[in-house]
Design an enzyme around this catalytic site. Structure first.
Site, PDB file in Angstrom:
ATOM      1  N   ASP A 397      25.074 -16.756  -0.306  1.00  0.00           N
ATOM      2  CA  ASP A 397      25.588 -16.703   1.074  1.00  0.00           C
ATOM      3  C   ASP A 397      27.116 -16.669   1.124  1.00  0.00           C
ATOM      4  OD1 ASP A 397      22.984 -16.928   1.829  1.00  0.00           O
ATOM      5  OD2 ASP A 397      23.093 -19.045   2.394  1.00  0.00           O
TER       6      ASP A 397
HETATM    7  P1  NAP Z   1      22.898 -19.954  -1.887  1.00  0.00           P
HETATM    8  O1  NAP Z   1      23.253 -19.024  -0.806  1.00  0.00           O
HETATM    9  O2  NAP Z   1      21.955 -21.069  -1.570  1.00  0.00           O
HETATM   10  O3  NAP Z   1      22.313 -19.076  -3.090  1.00  0.00           O
HETATM   11  C1  NAP Z   1      22.022 -19.627  -4.311  1.00  0.00           C
HETATM   12  C2  NAP Z   1      21.483 -18.524  -5.210  1.00  0.00           C
HETATM   13  O4  NAP Z   1      21.359 -19.114  -6.497  1.00  0.00           O
HETATM   14  C3  NAP Z   1      20.105 -18.023  -4.811  1.00  0.00           C
HETATM   15  O5  NAP Z   1      20.192 -16.758  -4.193  1.00  0.00           O
HETATM   16  C4  NAP Z   1      19.294 -18.009  -6.119  1.00  0.00           C
HETATM   17  O6  NAP Z   1      18.850 -16.686  -6.377  1.00  0.00           O
HETATM   18  C5  NAP Z   1      20.319 -18.446  -7.174  1.00  0.00           C
HETATM   19  N1  NAP Z   1      19.754 -19.414  -8.114  1.00  0.00           N
HETATM   20  C6  NAP Z   1      18.972 -20.478  -7.867  1.00  0.00           C
HETATM   21  N2  NAP Z   1      18.665 -21.123  -8.999  1.00  0.00           N
HETATM   22  C7  NAP Z   1      19.272 -20.448 -10.001  1.00  0.00           C
HETATM   23  C8  NAP Z   1      19.326 -20.620 -11.412  1.00  0.00           C
HETATM   24  N3  NAP Z   1      18.673 -21.625 -12.028  1.00  0.00           N
HETATM   25  N4  NAP Z   1      20.053 -19.735 -12.141  1.00  0.00           N
HETATM   26  C9  NAP Z   1      20.706 -18.702 -11.538  1.00  0.00           C
HETATM   27  N5  NAP Z   1      20.679 -18.505 -10.207  1.00  0.00           N
HETATM   28  C10 NAP Z   1      19.969 -19.357  -9.445  1.00  0.00           C
HETATM   29  O7  NAP Z   1      24.173 -20.634  -2.530  1.00  0.00           O
HETATM   30  P2  NAP Z   1      25.717 -20.623  -2.091  1.00  0.00           P
HETATM   31  O8  NAP Z   1      26.255 -19.241  -2.150  1.00  0.00           O
HETATM   32  O9  NAP Z   1      26.331 -21.706  -2.895  1.00  0.00           O
HETATM   33  O10 NAP Z   1      25.705 -21.010  -0.575  1.00  0.00           O
HETATM   34  C11 NAP Z   1      25.387 -22.318  -0.141  1.00  0.00           C
HETATM   35  C12 NAP Z   1      24.524 -22.246   1.087  1.00  0.00           C
HETATM   36  O11 NAP Z   1      24.005 -23.546   1.359  1.00  0.00           O
HETATM   37  C13 NAP Z   1      25.319 -21.820   2.297  1.00  0.00           C
HETATM   38  O12 NAP Z   1      24.517 -21.055   3.144  1.00  0.00           O
HETATM   39  C14 NAP Z   1      25.664 -23.152   2.930  1.00  0.00           C
HETATM   40  O13 NAP Z   1      25.953 -23.097   4.297  1.00  0.00           O
HETATM   41  C15 NAP Z   1      24.382 -23.932   2.676  1.00  0.00           C
HETATM   42  N6  NAP Z   1      24.539 -25.381   2.699  1.00  0.00           N
HETATM   43  C16 NAP Z   1      25.668 -25.936   2.182  1.00  0.00           C
HETATM   44  C17 NAP Z   1      25.844 -27.302   2.258  1.00  0.00           C
HETATM   45  C18 NAP Z   1      27.138 -27.881   1.755  1.00  0.00           C
HETATM   46  O14 NAP Z   1      27.549 -28.900   2.283  1.00  0.00           O
HETATM   47  N7  NAP Z   1      27.750 -27.277   0.758  1.00  0.00           N
HETATM   48  C19 NAP Z   1      24.834 -28.125   2.803  1.00  0.00           C
HETATM   49  C20 NAP Z   1      23.654 -27.527   3.289  1.00  0.00           C
HETATM   50  C21 NAP Z   1      23.525 -26.135   3.222  1.00  0.00           C
HETATM   51  P3  NAP Z   1      17.581 -16.425  -7.344  1.00  0.00           P
HETATM   52  O15 NAP Z   1      16.460 -17.193  -6.723  1.00  0.00           O
HETATM   53  O16 NAP Z   1      17.395 -14.961  -7.353  1.00  0.00           O
HETATM   54  O17 NAP Z   1      17.950 -16.991  -8.688  1.00  0.00           O
END
Ligand code: NAP
Length: 470
Positions: A397
């Site tokens: 994201d």
């Molecule tokens: P993300 O959008 O959640 O994407 C994580 C990606 O990691 C997934 O598409 C997944 O794809 C891949 N993944 C998962 N396990 C893996 C592994 N073992 N090895 C390699 N890849 C792996 O992560 P982000 O870009 O860090 O964004 C964070 C999101 O969480 C945002 O939307 C944010 O708003 C939300 N959020 C953040 C917080 C905060 O406080 N930081 C709290 C709640 C929500 P595959 O399945 O294809 O591997």
């Protein structure tokens, strides 16, 4: 002549609260630097232990009575049992489940404050009726809201949204205020006011649920830090009820820190705080099942190794997948290997990458990545065009260009790391799985992008091997 009301115990108690306050503030300050955060936590905890011990030994109520021995035994027993349970939970919970744990602990703080207010309502020694009612409302909202946030982060509860939620939530706030006003009316019947207090208790619990239920997508971090600050405010109000300076100060510090974090998160997510409070934003803009299509181009381990080895500037973009794979140490090893060969390696840190505020900073600090290599999104974006390779590891994201160019996207308006502007983009992830906001990412179809599929830990391990062979 000596003052008859002079009580050395009270003076010592006040001094201990002042010492505790200093420990809280110094501890909090240390939390802002990853390398000092652990010590800061211990300092603040020491302040809390000091305040608890001196309160138990020296506190006197307004009639001059110390804490009764049976109550003292109950307090000590509760502390011992809670410490054991807390320790066991903390040992069992994985690093990736930390946000859920934080939400759960936050919920318990809110509940405790709500219950304190309920118990103290009607106590003739308690002169602060408004603070009692507000403390109950805020504590209960923080409790039920945090439990819903816990369920969502743990994947047990799904978002539940309806366009009328905004109005229902506004009505809930109006009812809450009306209940408080009526309970405070002079001359109100005692029996009626007690019934209304129970209604207020229940109403606040329901509002907490309704407030968090519609929030989802990429907006959860904002609501989590808001709930955190609410728990702080509720604890400070409980401190007012008992006229306890340490509790008031501790609560205010948590409330203020949470509020600052909430505002920073709002800015990072490009959301207004009013939208958060009304509880009607998130992933509800109709995406009409948008499908992004295009050609997916893969790259081999060895080609990736060569590309990285001959680059001048590499930027690593860590995301939730890096934490899930627990690959931070390997990431740091790869960085060292490249740096030794003269490659300029930096990390682009998005404020909401991962699942809790500061997740990536904590993760990389654990792997001893030098703090000066971590560059905030706003500082690294202007330089992205000069970067030879961005290595996106488990992020999705936070690098999704839809946030910039697709007004129908639920993350539209959220600032992102401009990975798409780099000369080469390599994405490490297991497959075409979506991120937290559950939407497609056109970056993966960009003609400059090469996908390196696999678990981040295994991929990095192999990549390090390739580099060593070069
Ligand atoms: P993300 O959008 O959640 O994407 C994580 C990606 O990691 C997934 O598409 C997944 O794809 C891949 N993944 C998962 N396990 C893996 C592994 N073992 N090895 C390699 N890849 C792996 O992560 P982000 O870009 O860090 O964004 C964070 C999101 O969480 C945002 O939307 C944010 O708003 C939300 N959020 C953040 C917080 C905060 O406080 N930081 C709290 C709640 C929500 P595959 O399945 O294809 O591997």
């Amino acid at each position: 002549m000596a003052d008859e009301t002079f009580d050395p115990g009270i003076v010592i108690l006040d001094l201990s609260y002042m010492a505790a306050a200093i420990l809280f503030v110094v501890g909090l300050k240390m939390l802002s630097k990853p390398e000092k955060a652990r010590t800061g936590n211990l300092w603040a905890a020491a302040g809390m232990v000091l305040a608890m011990i001196t309160t138990m030994l020296l506190h006197k109520d307004i009639h001059g009575h110390s804490i009764a021995i049976p109550n003292m035994i109950l307090i000590v027993l509760t502390i011992v049992v809670a410490t054991i349970i807390g320790r066991l939970i903390a040992l069992k919970v994985k690093m990736t489940a930390m946000p859920q744990l934080v939400s759960f602990f936050n919920a318990t703080g809110g509940l405790a404050s709500g219950l304190v207010a309920l118990i103290e309502f009607g106590n003739p020694d308690n002169s602060s009726l408004l603070v009692t009612l507000l403390g109950m409302a805020v504590g209960n909202i923080a409790f039920s809201g945090s439990m819903i946030a816990y369920g969502k982060l743990d994947g047990k509860i799904r978002d539940w949204y309806s366009p009328v939620m905004k109005y229902v939530n506004l009505a809930m706030i109006a009812i809450l205020v009306a209940l408080i006003v009526v309970i405070m009316l002079p001359g109100i019947d005692e029996g009626l006011s007690r019934i209304l207090v129970y209604c207020l208790f229940a109403e606040a619990l329901i509002y907490g649920v309704l407030f968090v239920m519609p929030i989802g997508g990429a907006d959860m971090p904002v609501v989590i830090s808001l709930l955190n600050s609410l728990t702080g405010v509720a604890a400070a109000m409980a401190g007012f009820i008992y006229n306890n300076q340490a509790m008031i100060l501790g609560g205010i510090l948590v409330g203020a820190a949470g509020t600052i974090l909430t505002l920073l998160m709002c800015r990072a997510m490009n959301r207004s705080l009013l939208n958060v409070i009304i509880g009607a934003f998130g992933s509800h803009v109709s995406m009409a099942e948008k499908v992004t299509t295009g050609i997916i181009r893969e790259i081999s381990q060895s080609d990736t190794g060569i590309l990285l080895n001959y680059s001048r500037k590499v930027v690593i973009i860590p995301g939730y997948g890096l934490a899930a794979a627990q690959a931070q140490h390997l990431c740091s090893e790869l960085d060292k290997l490249l740096s030794e060969r003269g490659v300029d390696v930096r990390y682009a840190i998005h404020p909401v990458a991962g699942r809790m505020p500061g997740h990536m900073n904590v993760l990389l600090a654990e792997a001893n990545v030098p703090y000066d290599k971590l560059v905030e999104m706003d500082h690294i974006n202007p330089d992205m065009m000069n970067v030879d390779v961005v290595l996106v590891i488990g992020a999705n994201d936070v690098v999704n260009p839809a946030a910039l160019n697709d007004p129908s996207s639920p993350i539209y308006g959220m600032p992102i790391i401009h990975a798409h502007e780099a000369r080469n983009i390599i994405v490490i992830k297991r497959g075409m799985g979506k991120g937290y906001a559950a939407i497609e990412n056109s970056l993966f179809f960009n003609e400059k992008t090469r996908m390196l599929f696999g678990n981040a830990k295994e991929v990095l391990q192999k990549l390090i091997g390739e580099l060593k062979d070069l």
